[in-house]
Design a protein around this motif. Structure first.
Motif, PDB file in Angstrom:
ATOM      1  N   ALA A  32     -10.886  -4.435   7.586  1.00 26.94           N
ATOM      2  CA  ALA A  32     -11.864  -4.670   8.431  1.00 26.94           C
ATOM      3  C   ALA A  32     -13.378  -5.108   7.933  1.00 26.94           C
ATOM      4  O   ALA A  32     -14.265  -5.415   8.676  1.00 26.94           O
ATOM      5  N   GLY A  33     -13.472  -5.524   6.594  1.00 19.68           N
ATOM      6  CA  GLY A  33     -14.513  -6.265   6.387  1.00 19.68           C
ATOM      7  C   GLY A  33     -15.178  -5.365   4.889  1.00 19.68           C
ATOM      8  O   GLY A  33     -14.532  -4.293   4.625  1.00 19.68           O
ATOM      9  N   THR A  34     -16.044  -5.698   4.274  1.00 14.30           N
ATOM     10  CA  THR A  34     -16.682  -5.317   3.117  1.00 14.30           C
ATOM     11  C   THR A  34     -17.002  -3.972   3.383  1.00 14.30           C
ATOM     12  O   THR A  34     -17.984  -3.770   4.067  1.00 14.30           O
ATOM     13  N   GLY A  35     -16.578  -2.978   2.429  1.00 17.93           N
ATOM     14  CA  GLY A  35     -17.139  -1.434   2.554  1.00 17.93           C
ATOM     15  C   GLY A  35     -16.759  -0.757   3.683  1.00 17.93           C
ATOM     16  O   GLY A  35     -17.031   0.488   3.899  1.00 17.93           O
ATOM     17  N   VAL A  36     -15.459  -1.111   4.395  1.00 15.85           N
ATOM     18  CA  VAL A  36     -15.057  -0.510   5.569  1.00 15.85           C
ATOM     19  C   VAL A  36     -13.385  -0.093   4.857  1.00 15.85           C
ATOM     20  O   VAL A  36     -12.683  -0.714   4.708  1.00 15.85           O
ATOM     21  N   MET A  37     -13.489   1.370   5.117  1.00 16.56           N
ATOM     22  CA  MET A  37     -12.139   1.646   4.271  1.00 16.56           C
ATOM     23  C   MET A  37     -10.932   1.502   5.560  1.00 16.56           C
ATOM     24  O   MET A  37     -11.276   1.298   6.770  1.00 16.56           O
ATOM     25  N   PHE A  38      -9.950   1.712   5.198  1.00 20.11           N
ATOM     26  CA  PHE A  38      -8.582   1.289   6.215  1.00 20.11           C
ATOM     27  C   PHE A  38      -7.353   1.756   5.337  1.00 20.11           C
ATOM     28  O   PHE A  38      -7.288   1.914   4.084  1.00 20.11           O
ATOM     29  N   GLU A  39      -6.333   1.788   6.375  1.00 19.40           N
ATOM     30  CA  GLU A  39      -4.950   2.356   5.845  1.00 19.40           C
ATOM     31  C   GLU A  39      -4.264   1.049   6.408  1.00 19.40           C
ATOM     32  O   GLU A  39      -4.623   0.762   7.599  1.00 19.40           O
ATOM     33  N   LEU A  40      -3.030   0.783   5.957  1.00 14.40           N
ATOM     34  CA  LEU A  40      -2.192   0.049   6.555  1.00 14.40           C
ATOM     35  C   LEU A  40      -1.004   0.817   7.095  1.00 14.40           C
ATOM     36  O   LEU A  40      -0.382   1.975   6.522  1.00 14.40           O
ATOM     37  N   ASP A  41      -0.309   0.408   8.227  1.00 11.20           N
ATOM     38  CA  ASP A  41       0.802   1.078   8.646  1.00 11.20           C
ATOM     39  C   ASP A  41       2.004   1.111   8.065  1.00 11.20           C
ATOM     40  O   ASP A  41       2.905   1.968   7.849  1.00 11.20           O
ATOM     41  N   SER A  42       2.314  -0.009   7.146  1.00 13.24           N
ATOM     42  CA  SER A  42       3.349  -0.313   6.541  1.00 13.24           C
ATOM     43  C   SER A  42       3.226   0.338   4.932  1.00 13.24           C
ATOM     44  O   SER A  42       2.387  -0.216   4.309  1.00 13.24           O
ATOM     45  N   VAL A  43       4.259   0.942   4.686  1.00 15.53           N
ATOM     46  CA  VAL A  43       4.188   1.365   2.925  1.00 15.53           C
ATOM     47  C   VAL A  43       4.335   0.108   2.024  1.00 15.53           C
ATOM     48  O   VAL A  43       3.716   0.005   1.049  1.00 15.53           O
ATOM     49  N   SER A  44       5.130  -0.796   2.559  1.00 16.06           N
ATOM     50  CA  SER A  44       5.387  -2.026   1.741  1.00 16.06           C
ATOM     51  C   SER A  44       4.269  -3.000   1.596  1.00 16.06           C
ATOM     52  O   SER A  44       4.107  -3.598   0.611  1.00 16.06           O
ATOM     53  N   ALA A  45       3.376  -3.011   2.578  1.00 16.09           N
ATOM     54  CA  ALA A  45       2.171  -3.697   2.841  1.00 16.09           C
ATOM     55  C   ALA A  45       1.439  -3.246   1.764  1.00 16.09           C
ATOM     56  O   ALA A  45       0.742  -3.592   0.908  1.00 16.09           O
ATOM     57  N   THR A  46       1.305  -1.771   1.804  1.00 16.07           N
ATOM     58  CA  THR A  46       0.132  -0.918   0.801  1.00 16.07           C
ATOM     59  C   THR A  46       0.719  -1.182  -0.510  1.00 16.07           C
ATOM     60  O   THR A  46      -0.151  -1.442  -1.578  1.00 16.07           O
ATOM     61  N   ALA A  47       1.752  -1.141  -0.656  1.00 15.77           N
ATOM     62  CA  ALA A  47       2.700  -1.685  -2.268  1.00 15.77           C
ATOM     63  C   ALA A  47       2.407  -2.787  -2.336  1.00 15.77           C
ATOM     64  O   ALA A  47       1.793  -3.153  -3.818  1.00 15.77           O
ATOM     65  N   SER A  48       2.127  -3.731  -1.777  1.00 15.68           N
ATOM     66  CA  SER A  48       2.156  -5.434  -2.015  1.00 15.68           C
ATOM     67  C   SER A  48       0.701  -5.194  -2.535  1.00 15.68           C
ATOM     68  O   SER A  48       0.405  -6.125  -3.452  1.00 15.68           O
ATOM     69  N   ILE A  49      -0.238  -4.717  -1.972  1.00 15.46           N
ATOM     70  CA  ILE A  49      -1.810  -4.636  -2.239  1.00 15.46           C
ATOM     71  C   ILE A  49      -1.968  -3.995  -3.711  1.00 15.46           C
ATOM     72  O   ILE A  49      -2.695  -4.648  -4.680  1.00 15.46           O
ATOM     73  N   PHE A  50      -1.331  -2.975  -3.823  1.00 25.35           N
ATOM     74  CA  PHE A  50      -1.279  -2.312  -5.211  1.00 25.35           C
ATOM     75  C   PHE A  50      -0.796  -3.275  -6.418  1.00 25.35           C
ATOM     76  O   PHE A  50      -1.320  -3.270  -7.594  1.00 25.35           O
ATOM     77  N   HIS A  51       0.436  -3.845  -6.004  1.00 24.57           N
ATOM     78  CA  HIS A  51       1.069  -4.825  -7.086  1.00 24.57           C
ATOM     79  C   HIS A  51       0.314  -5.895  -7.416  1.00 24.57           C
ATOM     80  O   HIS A  51       0.116  -6.405  -8.426  1.00 24.57           O
ATOM     81  N   THR A  52      -0.569  -6.379  -6.352  1.00 25.76           N
ATOM     82  CA  THR A  52      -1.399  -7.626  -6.590  1.00 25.76           C
ATOM     83  C   THR A  52      -2.659  -7.163  -7.369  1.00 25.76           C
ATOM     84  O   THR A  52      -2.902  -8.049  -8.088  1.00 25.76           O
ATOM     85  N   GLY A  53      -2.889  -5.810  -7.210  1.00 33.28           N
ATOM     86  CA  GLY A  53      -4.199  -5.553  -8.149  1.00 33.28           C
ATOM     87  C   GLY A  53      -3.796  -4.932  -9.410  1.00 33.28           C
ATOM     88  O   GLY A  53      -4.474  -4.628 -10.287  1.00 33.28           O
ATOM     89  N   GLY A  54      -2.292  -5.451  -9.826  1.00 36.59           N
ATOM     90  CA  GLY A  54      -1.828  -5.095 -11.432  1.00 36.59           C
ATOM     91  C   GLY A  54      -1.603  -3.672 -11.475  1.00 36.59           C
ATOM     92  O   GLY A  54      -1.475  -3.237 -12.749  1.00 36.59           O
ATOM     93  N   TRP A  55      -1.116  -2.803 -10.512  1.00 36.47           N
ATOM     94  CA  TRP A  55      -0.545  -1.410 -10.685  1.00 36.47           C
ATOM     95  C   TRP A  55       0.877  -1.573 -11.181  1.00 36.47           C
ATOM     96  O   TRP A  55       1.608  -2.588 -10.756  1.00 36.47           O
ATOM     97  N   THR A  56       0.872  -0.660 -12.077  1.00 43.49           N
ATOM     98  CA  THR A  56       2.476  -0.364 -12.603  1.00 43.49           C
ATOM     99  C   THR A  56       2.816   0.848 -12.410  1.00 43.49           C
ATOM    100  O   THR A  56       2.209   1.708 -11.769  1.00 43.49           O
ATOM    101  N   LEU A  57       4.249   1.067 -12.970  1.00 44.67           N
ATOM    102  CA  LEU A  57       4.598   2.425 -12.690  1.00 44.67           C
ATOM    103  C   LEU A  57       4.046   3.654 -13.360  1.00 44.67           C
ATOM    104  O   LEU A  57       3.853   4.542 -13.036  1.00 44.67           O
ATOM    105  N   LEU A  58       3.279   3.154 -14.551  1.00 41.87           N
ATOM    106  CA  LEU A  58       2.434   4.066 -15.348  1.00 41.87           C
ATOM    107  C   LEU A  58       1.051   4.421 -14.550  1.00 41.87           C
ATOM    108  O   LEU A  58       0.753   5.450 -14.334  1.00 41.87           O
ATOM    109  N   THR A  59       0.727   3.316 -13.825  1.00 43.26           N
ATOM    110  CA  THR A  59      -0.381   3.549 -12.955  1.00 43.26           C
ATOM    111  C   THR A  59      -0.143   4.370 -11.872  1.00 43.26           C
ATOM    112  O   THR A  59      -1.007   5.487 -11.689  1.00 43.26           O
ATOM    113  N   GLY A  60       1.006   4.417 -11.112  1.00 44.46           N
ATOM    114  CA  GLY A  60       1.338   5.431 -10.195  1.00 44.46           C
ATOM    115  C   GLY A  60       1.441   6.639 -10.605  1.00 44.46           C
ATOM    116  O   GLY A  60       0.986   7.760 -10.081  1.00 44.46           O
ATOM    117  N   ILE A  61       2.211   6.860 -11.806  1.00 40.14           N
ATOM    118  CA  ILE A  61       2.489   8.344 -12.415  1.00 40.14           C
ATOM    119  C   ILE A  61       1.312   8.937 -12.753  1.00 40.14           C
ATOM    120  O   ILE A  61       0.895  10.181 -12.277  1.00 40.14           O
TER     121      ILE A  61
END
Length: 478
Positions: free
Chosen positions: A392-421
């Protein structure tokens, strides 16, 4: 002694002798017989002869099961798991309803009012996108689980089961140099660590109470459960077939919770042999009879004395956190925001311990309330990556309804299984939130113990993440 005093003593002895002669020896015989009879009754109820197969009372029958060495611990873990399950499942709907009301409905409405009044963009962002949205997240995420967990916990307390938990755990905590009642304060910490700290008042020994306070952070509070559930679903549940993904994710979350209990006991042992040396005190624990819970008193105690009290403190600390979140994302120095500068600075260290700079900044900003960690991570991630179409804009916290959409953002940010653990582990072990730290200070009246309550878990959390990251890279590479 003068003659008058002597005569008075003679009169007392004479009267006592006459009284005994009047009532006769039967009085003393009756009294002794009553004492022996009562002792025999108590012994009959308390001691069972080897050849005596009778079942005495329902209470004793239940106690032989719930306090036995074979069934006691499985029953205790099972009941705790049921309470967690009811809390997590039961809080989903009210949390969603509060989210729709406070975030999806009131937040746009407040933005509209601010626009109509003519608020400057920075004041609109600071008050509504920052302070209000932070409080809205805390209320929607924190209130429903507490409103369910605390009444359930109080019901077990009123029913009489919690003293049995202390009885079962007493020997374990005593070997660690702590108090058996620490099992109760640890259990209360699963609802909220601040409430767990307050509950340590049941421990009389100052030394053992400090141990219980310093280790209560390892009980997963309701603000951290959503983090673990989301991350385990994305990074661990995805490793197995879909039909068992939910079960595997749940087992991962339970494993982290059990690790917290182990860490609490290990740290209790360490503290009792170092800065808080001393012998574990013995205490007489009376197992009260089982009784029907008093529903109205339970609701009052759990909702007013615990839920509202803790929630209000969390709101007080979440408000400035929201202001900070908006400021660090919107105040720029040169060509980058304060958030970008910190992330670039902290990223090498974060990656070294299996996390990243965004996660470290989110945990620093979200010290007032763990409930806003995931929304903060998402906001910082899309801002850093320039994904302006998300959120919703810079500095605005948000969450997504879809777990897969959230996962997509994390993976795009370079997250790995090690990051999650490591995020799951760091979420368990890192420093307490501001509400808990303030409660620790109020309960101990000491800055020293408050500082140690923050430094010990933070240091341990970094060390554990570093260790896991090195083992991971040694055997799996990357």
């Amino acid at each position: 002694m003068d003659t008058k005093q002597f005569n008075e003593k003679e009169d007392i002895l004479t009267n006592a002798t006459r009284y005994r002669e009047e009532i006769g020896e039967n009085f003393y015989d009756t009294m002794l017989e009553s004492i022996y009879s009562e002792a025999a009754t108590i012994a009959k109820k308390s001691v069972r002869q080897r050849d005596d197969k009778r079942i005495y009372t329902l209470d004793r029958t239940i106690d032989r099961i719930v306090t036995s060495k074979v069934y006691g611990f499985p029953i205790m873990v099972g009941l705790l798991a049921v309470v967690f399950w009811i809390t997590i499942v039961g809080s989903n709907l009210p949390s969603d309803m509060l989210y729709i009301l406070l975030v999806e409905t009131l937040h746009p409405a407040l933005k509209g009012v601010a626009s109509t009044i003519g608020f400057p963009w920075w004041l609109d962002g600071l008050l509504i996108d920052g302070a209000y949205l932070s409080v809205a997240w805390v209320v929607s995420v924190m209130l429903p689980p507490m409103a369910i967990f605390f009444p359930l916990f109080t019901l077990l307390e009123d029913f009489g089961y919690l003293p049995r938990v202390a009885f079962n755990m007493d020997s374990l905590f005593r070997k660690a140099g702590a108090h058996g009642k620490q099992a109760l304060t640890m259990s209360m910490g699963f609802g909220c660590n601040a409430a767990g700290v307050i509950s340590t008042r049941v421990i009389d020994s100052p030394r053992e109470r400090i141990i219980a306070i310093l280790t209560n952070n390892f009980s997963l509070c309701n603000g951290r459960w959503p983090i673990l559930i989301l991350i385990s679903t994305i990074f661990i549940g995805s490793l197995v077939p879909a039909h068992i993904a939910g079960l595997v994710s749940a087992m991962a979350v339970v494993s982290v919770a059990l690790l917290g209990i182990v860490l609490s006991i290990v740290l209790s042992w360490f503290l009792s042999h170092t800065i808080l040396k001393g012998e574990a005190s013995t205490f007489s624990l009376e197992l009260p009879p089982y009784r029907p819970p008093r529903i109205l008193r339970t609701l009052y105690t759990s909702l007013i004395d615990r839920t509202i009290f803790v929630l209000w403190r969390a709101i007080l600390f979440a408000t400035p956190a929201g202001l900070v979140i908006w400021l660090v994302a919107n105040i720029s120095i040169g060509d980058a925001s304060l958030a970008d500068h910190f992330i670039r600075f902290a990223d090498p260290f974060g990656l070294f311990i299996g996390l990243n700079g965004i996660i470290l900044l989110a945990f620093i900003i979200a010290i007032p309330a763990n409930e806003i960690i995931i929304p903060t991570i998402l906001m910082l991630t899309v801002t850093t990556l320039g994904m302006h179409e998300v959120g919703a804009g810079t500095g605005v916290m948000f969450e997504l309804d879809s777990v897969s959409a959230t996962a997509s953002i994390f993976h795009t940010g370079g997250w790995t299984l090690l990051t999650g653990i490591n995020l799951m582990l760091f979420s368990l072990i890192h420093n307490p939130c501001s509400t808990t730290l303030y409660t620790i200070y109020k309960e101990t009246g000491s800055m020293k113990w408050t500082a140690l309550a923050a430094v010990i878990p933070l240091t341990l959390g970094i060390a554990v993440c570093f260790f896991v990251a090195q083992i991971w890279r040694l055997f799996l590479g990357g």
